[in-house]
Design a protein around this motif. Structure first.
Motif, PDB file in Angstrom:
ATOM      1  N   CYS A 118      36.911  38.892  34.166  1.00  0.00           N
ATOM      2  CA  CYS A 118      36.260  38.991  35.595  1.00  0.00           C
ATOM      3  C   CYS A 118      34.976  39.605  35.757  1.00  0.00           C
ATOM      4  O   CYS A 118      34.966  40.773  35.257  1.00  0.00           O
ATOM      5  CB  CYS A 118      37.234  39.099  36.449  1.00  0.00           C
ATOM      6  N   CYS A 158      39.160  34.637  40.491  1.00  0.00           N
ATOM      7  CA  CYS A 158      40.015  35.558  39.965  1.00  0.00           C
ATOM      8  C   CYS A 158      41.133  35.910  40.659  1.00  0.00           C
ATOM      9  O   CYS A 158      41.212  36.105  42.215  1.00  0.00           O
ATOM     10  CB  CYS A 158      38.944  36.686  39.749  1.00  0.00           C
ATOM     11  N   CYS A 192      35.870  42.555  38.680  1.00  0.00           N
ATOM     12  CA  CYS A 192      37.007  43.475  38.470  1.00  0.00           C
ATOM     13  C   CYS A 192      37.181  43.933  37.142  1.00  0.00           C
ATOM     14  O   CYS A 192      38.119  44.866  36.673  1.00  0.00           O
ATOM     15  CB  CYS A 192      38.216  43.225  39.277  1.00  0.00           C
ATOM     16  N   CYS A 224      40.909  39.941  42.035  1.00  0.00           N
ATOM     17  CA  CYS A 224      40.224  40.266  43.086  1.00  0.00           C
ATOM     18  C   CYS A 224      39.481  39.240  43.979  1.00  0.00           C
ATOM     19  O   CYS A 224      38.844  39.319  44.948  1.00  0.00           O
ATOM     20  CB  CYS A 224      38.800  41.211  42.509  1.00  0.00           C
TER      21      CYS A 224
HETATM   22 ZN   LIG Z   1      38.338  40.079  39.380  1.00  0.00          ZN
END
Ligand SMILES: [Zn+2]
Length: 465
Positions: A424, A410, A427, A413
């Motif tokens: 994701c 990701c 996050c 994050c």
């Molecule tokens: Zn993320």
């Protein structure tokens, strides 16, 4: 124009007069002589300044009284609202002053001052649409969520402020993590103001998290229509949403429609690895293997990825390792020097037990960019070439501590995902996954199928047995 010129002139004359007066005071030293009705007063400098101030106040009062008298005369002449207008004008002035002070207090972070000014402005102005907004923001700043919520609810009652109220409540629900209510509020906000970019983004995010792919595609198209997203990004995200819808349809058993959507997704974004994989399978089922090879080649050109190689292997499940090497040239010739291509070629050669060829394919990858997979391949090659157990164990030991190589990371994050997902898992960001090495990769060995996907993961099992 003329009026402002007069004001400037008046100001210049006033400054000149004051300067002249001050100079006179300095010169005489003894003070200012004022004669009123045969009596003469001598004023010192301080008294002269006080007199000047008093005169100013007097003039101001005189103007106010004159204004009131004008209103009174108008009233006596039959203009019944003249006096109330006179007073409401002054109320309005004070109200707007309080509102302005409140906004300044808010901007400088003084929430309590902003709140009291908002209350004052409300008393004078009776314009809740303006003052409630100030109060709500002040309450948010103070951390008084309950009060802010009450004010947002009040804002819902007026057509002009309904959107602000819905948006405020939506943001509160988002912060609380109540995405179900937030989604309903976002839908309402979107219905009120379909052009609002922030609302579109929030709604899209919530719809994607709730796996409402159809709704998310509509929101995405609204974003494009109102110019709130670049065309190429729109295509990519539209492809992702189409792919997700296709996956759901596949689970629900509507395979023909799922296949159509997978192909549509691949056409929208040929680089999207999971879409290329699904489209290739769809073409394969329809007996259009040429098309399947074409989409996999095109995706490999953009981003060599083990899932593409696995999908390419699936196209012809029953073939000998030699036949497979021959067929895979169509893929491996596209980006011959990419590490992914080198490892793929090495795996294919190992499956065919041609270890010298595997070694040649891998080249210096295990030294230049040692990943767990490259080192595990080296171990297999060394074993095949008949090297000592010590050498083989040496490569395996290195593999355990080596970086994992590219993974689905990701970009927002940094969370590593074992498989591609549109949202994701950490996050909840939409379209944030990228195939790249993890920042500070968690050291450790995945399952054997992570390391040698083609050898262990199924692609070769039938023919290797
Ligand atoms: Zn993320």
């Amino acid at each position: 124009m003329l009026w402002s010129l007069l004001k400037i002139l008046f100001f210049v004359v006033l400054v000149a007069a004051l300067a002249y007066g001050a100079g006179l005071l300095m010169e005489t030293g003894s003070g200012l002589r004022v004669s009123v009705a045969d009596m003469e007063f001598v004023l010192g400098p301080v008294q002269a300044v006080i007199l000047a101030l008093l005169t100013l106040v007097g003039v101001w009062l005189l103007l106010r009284v004159a204004g009131f008298l004008v209103a009174l005369v108008r009233f006596l002449n039959g203009d019944e609202t003249a006096i109330s207008r006179y007073f409401s004008r002054s109320r309005e002035r004070r109200g707007f002053q309080a509102l302005a002070d409140g906004m300044l207090a808010l901007a400088s972070g003084e929430a309590r001052l902003a709140m009291s000014n908002a209350a004052k402005a409300e008393r004078f102005l009776r314009r809740p649409d303006l003052t409630n907004l100030l109060s709500a923001q002040a309450a948010e700043m103070l951390g008084d969520k309950g009060r802010a919520r009450d004010i947002y609810k009040k804002l819902l009652g007026d057509d002009r402020t309904r959107f602000v109220g819905v948006r405020g409540l939506m943001k509160q629900k988002l912060a609380e993590g109540d995405s179900e209510t937030a989604l309903k509020l976002a839908e309402k906000a979107f219905a009120l103001k379909p052009r609002h970019a922030e609302t579109q983004t929030a709604l899209l995010q919530l719809q994607a998290s709730a796996e409402d792919w159809k709704g998310a595609r509509k929101t995405l198209n609204a974003k494009l229509r109102h110019g709130n997203i670049p065309r190429d990004l729109h295509r990519r995200r539209d492809a992702i949403l189409a792919l997700c819808e296709a996956r759901d349809l596949m689970v629900d058993g509507d395979e023909p429609r799922a296949r159509d959507l997978a192909m549509e997704s691949n056409k929208l974004s040929p680089d999207l690895v999971p879409a290329a994989v699904m489209a290739a399978r769809a073409y394969n089922v329809q007996g259009r293997d040429k098309q399947a090879v074409r989409v996999l080649r095109r995706a490999w050109e953009a981003q060599p990825h083990p899932d593409l190689a696995a999908a390419f292997a699936e196209l012809v499940p029953e073939e000998t390792p030699q036949e497979r090497i021959q067929r895979f040239v169509a893929l491996t010739e596209v980006r011959p020097d990419d590490p992914e291509t080198r490892m793929l070629s090495a795996e294919l050669a190992i499956a065919a037990e041609d270890f010298p060829a595997a070694r040649k394919a891998l080249g210096d990858l295990a030294e230049r960019a040692p990943t767990a997979r490259a080192l595990a391949l080296m171990a297999a090659i060394e074993r095949g070439l008949g090297a000592d157990d010590e050498v083989v164990r040496g490569y395996l030991a290195k593999a355990i501590g080596a970086p994992q190589g590219p993974q689905w990371v990701c970009e927002s994050c940094g969370t590593v995902h074992s498989a591609w997902t549109p949202v994701c898992g950490h996050c909840s960001g939409f379209d944030t996954l990228a195939w790249k090495p993890a920042a500070a990769g968690p050291v450790g060995l995945g399952g054997a199928s992570d390391m040698l996907p083609l050898l262990v993961g199924g692609g070769f099992q039938k023919s290797a047995e």
